[in-house]
Enzyme design. Structure first.
Site, PDB file in Angstrom:
ATOM      1  N   GLY A  96       0.833  -1.191   0.000  1.00 24.38           N
ATOM      2  CA  GLY A  96       0.000   0.000   0.000  1.00 24.38           C
ATOM      3  C   GLY A  96       0.871   1.245   0.000  1.00 24.38           C
ATOM      4  O   GLY A  96       2.037   1.208   0.419  1.00 24.38           O
ATOM      5  N   HIS A 115      -2.837   7.114   7.058  1.00 24.07           N
ATOM      6  CA  HIS A 115      -1.916   8.071   6.432  1.00 24.07           C
ATOM      7  C   HIS A 115      -2.658   9.323   5.962  1.00 24.07           C
ATOM      8  O   HIS A 115      -2.144  10.434   6.078  1.00 24.07           O
ATOM      9  CB  HIS A 115      -1.198   7.452   5.220  1.00 24.07           C
ATOM     10  CG  HIS A 115       0.031   6.687   5.566  1.00 24.07           C
ATOM     11  ND1 HIS A 115       1.137   7.263   6.152  1.00 24.07           N
ATOM     12  CD2 HIS A 115       0.346   5.387   5.383  1.00 24.07           C
ATOM     13  CE1 HIS A 115       2.077   6.344   6.316  1.00 24.07           C
ATOM     14  NE2 HIS A 115       1.616   5.188   5.871  1.00 24.07           N
ATOM     15  N   HIS A 123      -4.489   1.034   7.453  1.00 28.46           N
ATOM     16  CA  HIS A 123      -3.152   1.637   7.566  1.00 28.46           C
ATOM     17  C   HIS A 123      -3.037   2.818   6.597  1.00 28.46           C
ATOM     18  O   HIS A 123      -2.582   3.898   6.972  1.00 28.46           O
ATOM     19  CB  HIS A 123      -2.100   0.560   7.271  1.00 28.46           C
ATOM     20  CG  HIS A 123      -0.693   1.034   7.233  1.00 28.46           C
ATOM     21  ND1 HIS A 123       0.240   0.652   8.174  1.00 28.46           N
ATOM     22  CD2 HIS A 123      -0.029   1.852   6.374  1.00 28.46           C
ATOM     23  CE1 HIS A 123       1.407   1.223   7.884  1.00 28.46           C
ATOM     24  NE2 HIS A 123       1.260   1.956   6.788  1.00 28.46           N
ATOM     25  N   GLU A 124      -3.450   2.615   5.353  1.00 28.94           N
ATOM     26  CA  GLU A 124      -3.348   3.680   4.348  1.00 28.94           C
ATOM     27  C   GLU A 124      -4.321   4.818   4.649  1.00 28.94           C
ATOM     28  O   GLU A 124      -3.983   5.994   4.472  1.00 28.94           O
ATOM     29  CB  GLU A 124      -3.563   3.130   2.936  1.00 28.94           C
ATOM     30  CG  GLU A 124      -2.559   2.079   2.506  1.00 28.94           C
ATOM     31  CD  GLU A 124      -1.095   2.466   2.708  1.00 28.94           C
ATOM     32  OE1 GLU A 124      -0.758   3.667   2.600  1.00 28.94           O
ATOM     33  OE2 GLU A 124      -0.281   1.576   2.988  1.00 28.94           O
ATOM     34  N   GLN A 139       2.625  10.073   1.432  1.00 28.91           N
ATOM     35  CA  GLN A 139       3.941   9.441   1.538  1.00 28.91           C
ATOM     36  C   GLN A 139       4.875   9.850   0.405  1.00 28.91           C
ATOM     37  O   GLN A 139       6.082   9.656   0.514  1.00 28.91           O
ATOM     38  CB  GLN A 139       3.811   7.917   1.561  1.00 28.91           C
ATOM     39  CG  GLN A 139       3.171   7.383   2.824  1.00 28.91           C
ATOM     40  CD  GLN A 139       3.095   5.879   2.776  1.00 28.91           C
ATOM     41  OE1 GLN A 139       2.123   5.315   2.290  1.00 28.91           O
ATOM     42  NE2 GLN A 139       4.131   5.229   3.258  1.00 28.91           N
ATOM     43  N   CYS A 172       5.982  -0.031   7.172  1.00 23.83           N
ATOM     44  CA  CYS A 172       5.579   1.137   6.392  1.00 23.83           C
ATOM     45  C   CYS A 172       6.737   1.576   5.514  1.00 23.83           C
ATOM     46  O   CYS A 172       7.889   1.604   5.960  1.00 23.83           O
ATOM     47  CB  CYS A 172       5.183   2.264   7.351  1.00 23.83           C
ATOM     48  SG  CYS A 172       4.648   3.764   6.537  1.00 23.83           S
ATOM     49  N   LEU A 173       6.426   1.922   4.265  1.00 23.35           N
ATOM     50  CA  LEU A 173       7.476   2.365   3.351  1.00 23.35           C
ATOM     51  C   LEU A 173       8.119   3.670   3.820  1.00 23.35           C
ATOM     52  O   LEU A 173       9.251   3.959   3.447  1.00 23.35           O
ATOM     53  CB  LEU A 173       6.910   2.514   1.936  1.00 23.35           C
ATOM     54  CG  LEU A 173       6.397   1.220   1.301  1.00 23.35           C
ATOM     55  CD1 LEU A 173       5.768   1.500  -0.061  1.00 23.35           C
ATOM     56  CD2 LEU A 173       7.516   0.190   1.181  1.00 23.35           C
TER      57      LEU A 173
END
Length: 173
Positions: free
Chosen positions: A46, A141, A137-138, A51, A95-96
């Site tokens: 994701g 963000h 999660h996304e 991000q 997480c990226l």
């Protein structure tokens, strides 16, 4: 498609609430294609627009884990949760924007989301397991929340210190 640089925590842009998308435009379509390419390249399941430094309510995901299953890239514009299950699921999230750091986060096991698709139509779908975790999660963000915000203060501080060091080391390289 262009691979976009992914912001690393701490970055104030990751803590802002993202703005709604007024309508689907060629720029939003390009953003979505770039986000999918960036997510797959990372690799991740994701990626939210904040991000990559774009403060819009857009995220992409593909939580397909079976090696022989075809990819299922999804683009969700202005997503909202309209139902969550009472049953919970704990998943070790990463997480990226917080590379190589993980923590157990408990969230509803199932969620139903509504969103605007790139086709301009409203969509709704129920997600379960990893898909549900990824969607939540996304969506976090888009609201300026990171998975580490669900962890203890000590664990969050420890991870943040590691990210500050990582950013310092990358800046020197």
């Amino acid at each position: 498609m262009t691979l976009r640089p992914i912001l690393i925590h701490p970055d104030p842009r990751l803590k802002k609430v993202a703005d709604p998308v007024a309508r689907i435009t060629p720029e939003v379509e390009t953003l979505a294609a770039d986000m999918l390419a960036t997510m797959y390249d990372a690799p991740g399941v994701g990626l939210a627009a904040p991000q990559i430094g774009v403060n819009l309510r857009v995220f992409v995901m593909d939580a397909t884990k079976e090696p022989d299953a075809p990819p299922r890239p999804m683009v969700l514009v202005n997503p909202e949760i309209d139902w969550v299950s009472e049953m919970l699921n704990t998943y070790e999230e990463g997480c990226l924007s917080i590379p190589e750091q993980y923590g157990e986060v408990t969230r509803p096991k199932q969620v139903r989301l509504r969103w605007l698709g790139l086709d301009g139509a409203q969509h709704s779908e129920e997600f379960d397991g990893l898909w549900a975790t990824c969607a939540q999660h996304e969506l976090d963000h888009l609201n300026g929340i990171l998975f580490i915000d669900h962890l203890s203060a000590i664990r969050r501080q420890m991870i943040t210190r590691k990210m500050v060091k990582l950013k310092r080391d990358r800046a020197r390289a």
